[in-house]
Enzyme design. Structure first.
Site, PDB file in Angstrom:
ATOM      1  N   GLY A  12       0.913  -1.191   0.086  1.00 13.98           N
ATOM      2  CA  GLY A  12       0.001  -0.073  -0.023  1.00 13.98           C
ATOM      3  C   GLY A  12       0.840   1.168  -0.092  1.00 13.98           C
ATOM      4  CG  MET A  92      -0.929  -7.960  -7.187  1.00 16.49           C
ATOM      5  SD  MET A  92      -0.403  -6.608  -8.494  1.00 16.49           S
ATOM      6  CE  MET A  92       0.671  -7.632  -9.176  1.00 16.49           C
ATOM      7  CG  ASN A 109      -4.000  -0.808 -12.637  1.00 21.86           C
ATOM      8  OD1 ASN A 109      -3.541  -1.021 -11.544  1.00 21.86           O
ATOM      9  ND2 ASN A 109      -3.257  -1.364 -13.793  1.00 21.86           N
ATOM     10  CG  HIS A 111       1.431  -2.051 -15.173  1.00 24.13           C
ATOM     11  ND1 HIS A 111       1.401  -3.289 -14.791  1.00 24.13           N
ATOM     12  CD2 HIS A 111       2.536  -2.282 -16.230  1.00 24.13           C
ATOM     13  CE1 HIS A 111       2.122  -4.103 -14.777  1.00 24.13           C
ATOM     14  NE2 HIS A 111       2.885  -3.558 -16.284  1.00 24.13           N
TER      15      HIS A 111
END
Ligand code: GAR
Length: 202
Positions: A12, A92, A109, A111
């Protein structure tokens, strides 16, 4: 003020960067809840330390996706807490149709690669193995693919001689901590426009 929910599986640190940006008044947002598919994920502990509702959602029997009863539970929790945007921060699992429809265009999201290069697991290691000279991170809207969807923000990170997967990932994460609040600022200020697969800002 933008009401966001965060969904993550791990430590986190991106959630922390978003919390820090809110505390520093550089992001006009409110974290309404934090959810995880991992009962003892540190992301939940962080949220609790900040007095934010933190909930584990059991995703069994699925191993790699959020589907079925767990997906319905997530939608229910997001609605109960008034989440306007769902922020995936190290989540995930694949997001499936039900949640995508419920939060169409409102799931983002992060990445650890310059998408569309190196989707999937350990993207920084993929970049290193491939001999890439530039790595980085991407914040993007989520669609039904794995790490696909219109790109909001990208930050490049040079690959240095002698980089290991750990050193490269650490430098990419430093950029993530700026990129995610930056993307959320654009969303909070409604400065985004979708043009086909592209996000136009300003
Ligand atoms: C981040 O590096 C994020 O980019 C990556 O997981 C890490 C989570 O770290 N996400 C993906 O690989 C998604 N495909 P965090 O839990 O400390 O924020």
């Amino acid at each position: 003020m933008l009401n966001i929910a965060i969904l993550g599986s791990g430590k986190g640190s991106n959630a922390q960067a978003i919390l820090d940006a809110i505390a520093a008044h550089t992001l006009d947002a409110n974290i309404v809840c934090v959810l995880s598919d991992v009962a003892d994920a540190f992301i939940l502990a962080r949220a609790r330390q900040h007095g934010i509702p933190a909930l584990h959602v059991d995703c069994a029997p699925f191993k790699t996706k959020l589907d079925g009863a767990a997906e319905q539970r997530v939608i229910e929790i997001l609605r109960q807490h008034g989440a306007e945007v769902l922020v995936l921060a190290g989540f995930m699992r694949l997001i499936k149709g039900g949640l995508l429809a419920a939060y169409a265009g409102r799931i983002i999201n992060i990445h650890p690669a310059l998408l569309p290069a190196f989707p999937g697991l350990e993207a920084w290691k993929q970049a290193l193995d491939y001999g890439a000279k530039v790595a980085g991170c991407t914040v993007h809207f989520v669609d039904a693919g794995t790490d696909t969807g219109p790109i909001i923000v990208q930050r490049a990170v040079p690959v240095l001689d002698g980089d290991t997967p750990a050193t490269l990932h650490a430098r990419i994460q430093e950029q993530e901590y700026e990129a995610y609040p930056a993307a959320l600022r654009l969303i909070a200020q409604q400065k985004l426009r979708l043009a086909g697969r592209r996000v136009l800002t300003g």
